[in-house]
Enzyme design. Structure first.
Site, PDB file in Angstrom:
ATOM      1  N   TYR A 144     -68.150 -52.836   8.962  1.00  0.00           N
ATOM      2  CA  TYR A 144     -66.868 -53.025   9.099  1.00  0.00           C
ATOM      3  C   TYR A 144     -65.990 -53.142   7.590  1.00  0.00           C
ATOM      4  O   TYR A 144     -66.421 -54.057   7.046  1.00  0.00           O
ATOM      5  CB  TYR A 144     -66.226 -53.919  10.023  1.00  0.00           C
ATOM      6  CG  TYR A 144     -64.733 -53.931  10.236  1.00  0.00           C
ATOM      7  CD1 TYR A 144     -64.208 -52.948  10.822  1.00  0.00           C
ATOM      8  CD2 TYR A 144     -64.137 -55.051   9.881  1.00  0.00           C
ATOM      9  CE1 TYR A 144     -62.950 -53.120  11.238  1.00  0.00           C
ATOM     10  CE2 TYR A 144     -62.899 -55.315  10.265  1.00  0.00           C
ATOM     11  CZ  TYR A 144     -62.043 -54.448  10.778  1.00  0.00           C
ATOM     12  OH  TYR A 144     -60.629 -54.352  10.920  1.00  0.00           O
ATOM     13  N   ASP A 239     -68.576 -55.041  -0.209  1.00  0.00           N
ATOM     14  CA  ASP A 239     -67.530 -55.630   0.590  1.00  0.00           C
ATOM     15  C   ASP A 239     -68.065 -57.134   0.715  1.00  0.00           C
ATOM     16  O   ASP A 239     -68.968 -57.289   1.771  1.00  0.00           O
ATOM     17  CB  ASP A 239     -67.374 -54.916   1.950  1.00  0.00           C
ATOM     18  CG  ASP A 239     -66.297 -55.689   2.806  1.00  0.00           C
ATOM     19  OD1 ASP A 239     -66.040 -56.894   2.374  1.00  0.00           O
ATOM     20  OD2 ASP A 239     -65.877 -54.852   3.649  1.00  0.00           O
ATOM     21  N   LYS A 267     -61.318 -63.916   3.777  1.00  0.00           N
ATOM     22  CA  LYS A 267     -61.890 -64.935   4.535  1.00  0.00           C
ATOM     23  C   LYS A 267     -62.057 -66.330   3.870  1.00  0.00           C
ATOM     24  O   LYS A 267     -60.917 -66.826   3.451  1.00  0.00           O
ATOM     25  CB  LYS A 267     -63.378 -64.639   5.134  1.00  0.00           C
ATOM     26  CG  LYS A 267     -62.821 -63.394   6.222  1.00  0.00           C
ATOM     27  CD  LYS A 267     -63.980 -62.791   7.134  1.00  0.00           C
ATOM     28  CE  LYS A 267     -63.336 -61.824   7.943  1.00  0.00           C
ATOM     29  NZ  LYS A 267     -63.801 -60.737   8.256  1.00  0.00           N
TER      30      LYS A 267
HETATM   31  C1  PLP Z   1     -63.212 -59.375   8.303  1.00  0.00           C
HETATM   32  C2  PLP Z   1     -63.673 -58.107   7.271  1.00  0.00           C
HETATM   33  C3  PLP Z   1     -62.741 -57.323   6.681  1.00  0.00           C
HETATM   34  C4  PLP Z   1     -61.478 -57.199   7.225  1.00  0.00           C
HETATM   35  O1  PLP Z   1     -60.656 -58.136   6.613  1.00  0.00           O
HETATM   36  P1  PLP Z   1     -59.216 -58.607   7.440  1.00  0.00           P
HETATM   37  O2  PLP Z   1     -58.683 -59.934   6.409  1.00  0.00           O
HETATM   38  O3  PLP Z   1     -59.639 -58.886   8.941  1.00  0.00           O
HETATM   39  O4  PLP Z   1     -58.458 -57.327   7.006  1.00  0.00           O
HETATM   40  C5  PLP Z   1     -63.353 -56.329   5.694  1.00  0.00           C
HETATM   41  N1  PLP Z   1     -64.495 -56.618   5.595  1.00  0.00           N
HETATM   42  C6  PLP Z   1     -65.535 -57.284   6.088  1.00  0.00           C
HETATM   43  C7  PLP Z   1     -67.122 -57.133   5.536  1.00  0.00           C
HETATM   44  C8  PLP Z   1     -65.172 -58.138   7.268  1.00  0.00           C
HETATM   45  O5  PLP Z   1     -66.073 -59.083   7.980  1.00  0.00           O
END
Ligand code: PLP
Length: 435
Positions: A144, A239, A267
């Site tokens: 994701y 990511d 995060k």
């Molecule tokens: C949470 C997450 C996102 C998206 O971040 P948001 O702040 O919710 O937009 C993107 N990549 C990964 C791996 C994530 O866990």
């Protein structure tokens, strides 16, 4: 004060907010419950408006590696807020955070702050496309990367296919450029590159997958992606929105010693405030406006409150690296404890752990990709979630999310969790599901 109960608030919420929540997973639908509404949180504990207290393994989905309401971090908010909430012109703390991130991550020379992980990945993809002059991107099924159009894609049928939109409202014209491969299957990536390598701008990957439960990269997988990108002149995007500053202070790239070209963060770097970032090699980052032609902007990007919290959060991690060893040890204790329960109850379940990141799959392994994890028994997980909640343990309300530990989770918390786990698994799995 609000003395309404969760159920009552939820009914009202549904009138004004779609589904009553501001992010779908919070609705608890996948575990067949209504959400709890939170009044406050401190340390490893979260308290709902109904007077219940829980040991929290959601931890805001990752940002709160220091636990809830960390004193130093909160003091930072007070200090910062006294100086105003936003300026619209630069402030010194933005530079401090950028410096700290570039010092922490081996592959990052420069970094641009944004407001969410979604923005970070969306901007990174734009940058990779601009840098290579190519359109196609590769992502992996089950990873994701936020909800921007080109990344909201699932695999179509057949081995090598173009993605199909996961959501209405995403034009097929957009997702036609997104190619889906299988996580941990280097051959699937090689085949795509052999056919259309010269059109592929980038590979985007979670170096440890954390959005289909926790799935570790197999040995050689990330290295393989690196060399394929080198061979074809494509950009490798890690990511690290979850793994950044969680797997270790230097993220997954430090743990696996692989340098991506662009890294996405979120995060933890905001410590609970809305922050994201993308960074990488100078040569690539200097394409970003206003130095270069790639447009990307944000009214509240680098917001002084968020930056102050982010800075304090990262500083504590930097000065207390033992936190990472402790996190891993706690995760190991949970892993061992749950493994003993699994043996005792003779059930098909598996703790998937990478350092301090883990989850419990209720199903038969191995768990190496999206198809594997989809075989888990989500009904059983729902029952397990409910039994845990009743015993004062808040785990992710979905089989396919990671459990998040913090520096505040104590030995007693772990013991209590294991005790609850044993009872909850017993109740949840008592019917069928035997080996
Ligand atoms: C949470 C997450 C996102 C998206 O971040 P948001 O702040 O919710 O937009 C993107 N990549 C990964 C791996 C994530 O866990």
């Amino acid at each position: 004060m609000n003395h309404k109960r969760s159920g009552e608030i939820f009914e009202e919420a549904k009138k004004y907010i779609p589904g009553g929540v501001n992010s779908p997973v919070r609705a608890f639908r996948s575990v067949g419950l209504d959400p709890i509404f939170i009044e406050r949180a401190e340390g490893s504990r979260i308290y709902d408006v109904d007077g219940n207290s829980y040991i929290d393994y959601i931890c805001s989905w990752g940002p709160l590696i220091l636990g809830h309401s960390n004193k130093d971090v909160l003091e930072g908010i007070e200090e910062a807020i006294a100086r105003g909430t936003s300026y619209g012109v630069p402030s010194p703390v933005e530079v401090e955070v950028a410096k700290m991130i570039t010092e922490a991550l081996i592959s990052v020379d420069m970094v641009r702050m944004v407001n969410s992980g979604t923005e970070a990945t969306m901007s990174a993809i734009r940058l990779a496309r601009a840098y290579t002059g190519r359109s196609k991107i590769i992502k992996f099924e089950g990873c994701y990367h936020g909800h921007s159009d080109s990344l909201l894609v699932k695999a179509g049928s057949g081995a090598i296919t173009f993605g199909v939109p996961t959501s209405p409202g995403v034009p097929e014209d957009t997702t036609r450029h997104t190619i889906i491969c299988t996580y941990n299957d280097l051959e699937s990536v090689k085949r795509v590159f052999e056919k259309e390598g010269k059109d592929i701008a980038c590979i985007i990957v979670e170096p440890v997958a954390g959005n289909m439960g926790v799935v570790a990269p197999k040995e050689g997988f990330l290295e393989g992606l690196r060399s394929i990108c080198d061979e074809y002149g494509s950009v490798l995007i890690f990511d690290e929105v979850i793994t950044g500053f969680r797997l270790s202070y230097g993220g997954a790239q430090e743990v696996y010693n692989i340098k991506p070209d662009i890294t996405c963060l979120g995060k933890i770097i905001g410590g609970g405030l809305p922050v994201g970032a993308y960074g990488g090699k100078r040569e690539i980052m200097e394409l970003v406006s206003p130095v270069g032609p790639v447009y990307q902007a944000g009214t509240l990007s680098g917001n002084p409150l968020a930056m102050t919290i982010g800075y304090r959060n990262l500083k504590i991690l930097k000065d207390n690296r033992e936190i990472y060893i402790e996190l891993e040890n706690k995760a190991k204790r949970l892993e061992e404890g749950i493994n003993n329960i699994i043996k005792e109850l003779n059930i098909d379940a598996h703790v998937s752990r990478v350092k301090g990141m883990f989850c419990l799959f209720l199903g038969k392994g191995p768990f190496e990709n999206y198809n594997d994890v989809m075989k888990c028994d989500t009904e059983k997980y729902s029952a397990f979630f409910r039994e845990m909640l009743e015993r004062g343990i808040l785990i992710p309300p979905s089989q396919f999310e990671a459990w998040f530990l913090s520096a505040e989770h104590s030995d007693e918390d772990i013991e209590e969790t294991l005790k609850a786990c044993r009872e909850a698994l017993k109740v949840a799995l008592k019917v069928a599901f035997k080996r």
